[in-house]
Design an enzyme around this catalytic site. Structure first.
Site, mmCIF file in Angstrom:
data_model
loop_
_atom_site.group_PDB
_atom_site.id
_atom_site.type_symbol
_atom_site.label_atom_id
_atom_site.label_comp_id
_atom_site.label_asym_id
_atom_site.label_seq_id
_atom_site.Cartn_x
_atom_site.Cartn_y
_atom_site.Cartn_z
ATOM 1 N N GLN A 35 -4.969 30.435 -0.301
ATOM 2 C CA GLN A 35 -3.932 30.268 0.718
ATOM 3 C C GLN A 35 -4.044 28.936 1.452
ATOM 4 O O GLN A 35 -3.125 28.548 2.177
ATOM 5 C CB GLN A 35 -3.977 31.437 1.700
ATOM 6 C CG GLN A 35 -3.574 32.752 1.055
ATOM 7 C CD GLN A 35 -3.305 33.847 2.060
ATOM 8 O OE1 GLN A 35 -2.760 33.605 3.133
ATOM 9 N NE2 GLN A 35 -3.673 35.079 1.709
ATOM 10 N N GLY A 67 -14.275 7.928 14.276
ATOM 11 C CA GLY A 67 -15.088 8.982 14.868
ATOM 12 C C GLY A 67 -15.140 10.266 14.073
ATOM 13 O O GLY A 67 -16.182 10.652 13.540
ATOM 14 N N ARG A 68 -14.012 10.950 13.989
ATOM 15 C CA ARG A 68 -14.011 12.232 13.281
ATOM 16 C C ARG A 68 -14.276 12.043 11.791
ATOM 17 O O ARG A 68 -14.846 12.926 11.139
ATOM 18 C CB ARG A 68 -12.685 12.946 13.518
ATOM 19 C CG ARG A 68 -12.566 13.528 14.916
ATOM 20 C CD ARG A 68 -11.182 14.060 15.193
ATOM 21 N NE ARG A 68 -10.196 12.982 15.282
ATOM 22 C CZ ARG A 68 -8.884 13.170 15.270
ATOM 23 N NH1 ARG A 68 -8.401 14.388 15.126
ATOM 24 N NH2 ARG A 68 -8.069 12.156 15.384
ATOM 25 N N CYS A 84 -17.864 21.193 12.330
ATOM 26 C CA CYS A 84 -16.806 20.578 11.533
ATOM 27 C C CYS A 84 -16.373 21.519 10.422
ATOM 28 O O CYS A 84 -17.225 22.045 9.692
ATOM 29 C CB CYS A 84 -17.280 19.248 10.940
ATOM 30 S SG CYS A 84 -16.011 18.386 9.973
ATOM 31 N N LYS A 124 1.084 18.406 7.098
ATOM 32 C CA LYS A 124 -0.178 19.098 6.844
ATOM 33 C C LYS A 124 -0.830 18.708 5.520
ATOM 34 O O LYS A 124 -1.801 19.321 5.085
ATOM 35 C CB LYS A 124 0.054 20.622 6.862
ATOM 36 C CG LYS A 124 0.587 21.167 8.170
ATOM 37 C CD LYS A 124 -0.399 21.056 9.315
ATOM 38 C CE LYS A 124 -1.607 21.937 9.178
ATOM 39 N NZ LYS A 124 -1.294 23.374 9.208
ATOM 40 N N ARG A 141 -14.494 0.098 26.882
ATOM 41 C CA ARG A 141 -13.471 0.959 26.287
ATOM 42 C C ARG A 141 -12.328 1.131 27.285
ATOM 43 O O ARG A 141 -12.565 1.420 28.460
ATOM 44 C CB ARG A 141 -14.034 2.324 25.902
ATOM 45 C CG ARG A 141 -13.073 3.074 24.965
ATOM 46 C CD ARG A 141 -13.679 4.309 24.361
ATOM 47 N NE ARG A 141 -13.002 4.650 23.115
ATOM 48 C CZ ARG A 141 -13.181 5.785 22.457
ATOM 49 N NH1 ARG A 141 -14.028 6.689 22.907
ATOM 50 N NH2 ARG A 141 -12.541 6.016 21.325
ATOM 51 N N TYR A 146 -11.438 8.795 33.010
ATOM 52 C CA TYR A 146 -12.718 8.954 33.691
ATOM 53 C C TYR A 146 -12.819 7.963 34.856
ATOM 54 O O TYR A 146 -11.881 7.208 35.128
ATOM 55 C CB TYR A 146 -13.864 8.818 32.686
ATOM 56 C CG TYR A 146 -13.870 9.934 31.665
ATOM 57 C CD1 TYR A 146 -13.958 11.266 32.074
ATOM 58 C CD2 TYR A 146 -13.757 9.678 30.300
ATOM 59 C CE1 TYR A 146 -13.940 12.306 31.149
ATOM 60 C CE2 TYR A 146 -13.734 10.711 29.374
ATOM 61 C CZ TYR A 146 -13.827 12.023 29.801
ATOM 62 O OH TYR A 146 -13.796 13.048 28.888
ATOM 63 N N CYS A 154 -11.842 13.768 6.872
ATOM 64 C CA CYS A 154 -11.408 14.530 8.042
ATOM 65 C C CYS A 154 -9.962 14.974 7.831
ATOM 66 O O CYS A 154 -9.134 14.207 7.352
ATOM 67 C CB CYS A 154 -11.512 13.653 9.288
ATOM 68 S SG CYS A 154 -10.712 14.343 10.753
#
Length: 638
Positions: free
Chosen positions: A417, A316-317, A359, A427, A219, A171, A340
């Site tokens: 599944q 955050g997430r 979410c 994963k 930041r 930015y 998350c």
């Protein structure tokens, strides 16, 4: 076990009750005129109730022409601050401190969003954007310095405990600091210190307005991860200069738009991916350092503090998935935390489409009021058929509302599944949702019947008031000559461990399932190729996850035949039609991954006899994000 994360800490003269921070993550919950909405306020208020020490609200823009998104909060006028004051008061009442990120998108804006060509230090087009920005004049730069400073003044007057200057992720402030984007040779460019002049002037002018002791957090992208961009060695010098200029803390991220896939690291990327950058910065400054990016577990946050990599942990997430993570962790209720899974579908994926954040694992995100679970006025007997994530979600919510719920699953375990989706390399985080849902079923008092295939006769005998059908979908077996041969399997067969894999496997279908199955096969030391009819692999996949998957396939030298059709499956080869003509590929085994078809058989037998609702893939094959949201919504209105 957890001690360090719950110790109080200081950021300048601001005392924070613990070391857990909600970093700024855009939601697009603001109005298009830049004003805060009730939805925006309620979203942050929920996190405050959940026990976070400091909440840093998402990027608020100092000039309407500096917006990088359509529904982004604004700080450009005194008339906009009434709702900010309300937000601060409600977050304080809920027990948290609150800051706000102050930003300008620079060349990451667009005329589509603002009606004007974006501006930047130099007329250099960002690799990810479609417009070349207008170069700012020195006078315009000084005007922007004043706009930043006045925005910071407004923040202090509204009651924010601190502000964060957004000097990261490509930015405007970052654009001035970086040789990747700043090609000027005047007082704002051409050498290291000149490139820092813009942020330093903002800090100095802001302090003249708000005082020396009002905390300014900065930041920064420790490494831009692009050719000719800032490196960690550059940033260590910048960090020391910022400390000298009175910055109260450094929030250490990395990356810019070109390297943006790693900024909110997807499922397959290792945990705490930027923590070593924070450690490097912490070695050269005395002010607090925050670390951020894919820190999911409270135990990891604790370990990072113990290692001395950072002073505060930004999650955050994780805070989107479960706003109450700190409270649950402090009470030792780790099994109740919704973790998350790094899928990016509802957060970064939605933002990329200029849509509001949601979410996958927490449908209440941004719908804290609408999706509040309330006791049902009339209690009902509910049958939920299908124990995948969609069926489990419906059963959990319905039971929490007081209904008598039984969940039926024909297999010997829950997960459907979704269990297979967690098998490919990297994963495994997806399993956290299954474990949480299984725990919630018990806590909510849902009766679970495994190894039970529901028939019309069973429904008649149970005589429920409502039936929710979430029976999922079945793999499609295409009418290809040879598809019935013994060495032909489905992707489900492979992921379920039903196949003794041999060398030289061909996967037919290069969508998400096919590509990930091929990766799984390649990682386990088998030669594998993909054949896909469309022009690209993993077309249906979230962009960052796709980027890393394609890199993985390239690493394992997996041939990908796109724009190709399978004509025949033979005993040891397959025949395909490519743009260049016919080819014959060696294939000791063939794996079918060309999609799934909704399992509607039970729904059809119950039509017009019971009140039934069909959800998830049983209705329309789609994404888990949509299926789980619909399950939650369906259960709310029973």
């Amino acid at each position: 076990m957890l001690k360090k994360i719950f110790e109080p800490g200081r950021i300048g003269n601001l005392e924070v009750k613990n070391r857990l921070i909600v970093p700024p993550m855009l939601t697009e919950f603001a109005a298009e005129d830049g004003r805060l909405t009730e939805r925006y306020i309620r979203y942050y208020e929920e996190k405050a109730k959940g026990g976070w020490g400091l909440i840093i609200c998402e990027d608020n823009v100092v000039d309407p022409y500096g917006a990088g998104f359509k529904r982004i909060a604004g700080l450009w006028s005194d008339d906009m601050m009434e709702e900010h004051t309300e937000l601060v008061e409600r977050v304080h009442k809920a027990g948290a401190k609150i800051a706000v990120q102050v930003y300008h998108a620079g060349r990451e804006s667009s005329s589509v969003i603002t009606g004007r060509r974006p501006v930047a230090p130099s007329p250099v087009q960002d690799p990810t954007q479609e417009e070349t920005p207008k170069e700012l004049t020195n006078e315009e730069v000084r005007e922007l310095v004043e706009k930043f400073a006045q925005a910071i003044r407004r923040c202090k007057e509204a009651g924010y405990d601190a502000i964060e200057l957004h000097g990261a992720h490509g930015y405007l402030i970052n654009q001035f600091m970086s040789p990747f984007s700043n090609k000027r040779t005047d007082e704002y460019g051409g050498n290291f210190m000149n490139r820092l002049r813009f942020p330093i002037q903002i800090i100095e002018r802001a302090k003249a307005l708000v005082g020396e002791h009002y905390p300014i957090i900065f930041r920064i992208s420790a490494d831009e991860m692009v050719e000719g961009g800032l490196t960690i060695e550059d940033t260590k010098i910048i960090a020391q200069i910022l400390e000298e200029k009175g910055v109260a803390a450094l929030h250490v991220s990395a990356g810019v738009y070109k390297s943006g896939a790693i900024v909110s690291a997807p499922t397959v990327i290792k945990t705490a991916i930027f923590s070593d950058y924070a450690k490097e910065i912490k070695r050269v400054v005395n002010i607090p350092v925050f670390t951020v990016n894919k820190i999911i577990y409270p135990m990891v946050a604790e370990s990072l503090l113990k290692e001395g990599k950072a002073d505060f942990i930004a999650m955050g997430r994780a805070s989107i998935a479960d706003p109450y993570l700190p409270m649950k962790a402090k009470q030792g209720k780790f099994d109740e935390i919704i973790y998350c899974i790094g899928c990016r579908q509802g957060c970064q994926g939605k933002i990329a489409m200029q849509e509001s954040v949601s979410c996958l694992v927490n449908p209440k995100t941004g719908k804290e009021v609408e999706y509040e679970i309330k006791e049902a006025e009339v209690k009902k007997k509910v049958m939920v058929i299908g124990g995948g994530p969609v069926g489990m979600e419906a059963a959990i919510v319905a039971s929490k509302r007081g209904h008598e719920v039984t969940l039926y699953e024909k297999a010997d375990r829950l997960g459907g599944q979704w269990l297979l989706a967690a098998i490919p390399p990297g994963k495994e985080l997806l399993n956290t949702l299954t474990v949480w849902q299984k725990g919630e079923l018990q806590r909510a008092g849902v009766t679970v019947a495994l190894n039970t295939e529901v028939t019309k006769e069973l429904v008649v005998s149970e005589d429920p008031d409502e039936v929710i059908i979430a029976t999922g979908a079945n793999p499609i077996v295409p009418p290809i000559p040879g598809a019935d041969k013994q060495h032909v399997f489905t992707a489900n067969d492979v992921l379920q461990g039903k196949v003794d894999l041999k060398d030289k496997v061909v996967v037919i279908g290069g969508g998400l399932v096919g590509a990930e199955t091929a990766d799984h096969i390649a990682v386990h030391n088998k030669k594998v190729a993909i054949v896909e009819m469309l022009p690209e692999i993993a077309r249906d996949m979230e962009s960052a996850s796709k980027q890393f998957l394609l890199e993985e396939l390239k690493k394992y030298e997996v041939p990908c035949y796109v724009n190709s059709k399978v004509l025949e499956i033979k005993d040891s080869t397959i025949v395909i039609e490519t743009l260049e003509g016919k080819k014959e590929l060696e294939a000791s085994q063939v794996v079918l991954a060309i999609g799934s078809r909704s399992n509607k058989s039970l729904a059809k037998t119950l039509e017009n006899q019971y009140k039934i609702t069909v959800i998830g893939d049983a209705s329309v094959v789609g994404k888990a994000l949509d299926g789980i949201n619909l399950a939650y919504k369906t259960a709310l209105v029973i």
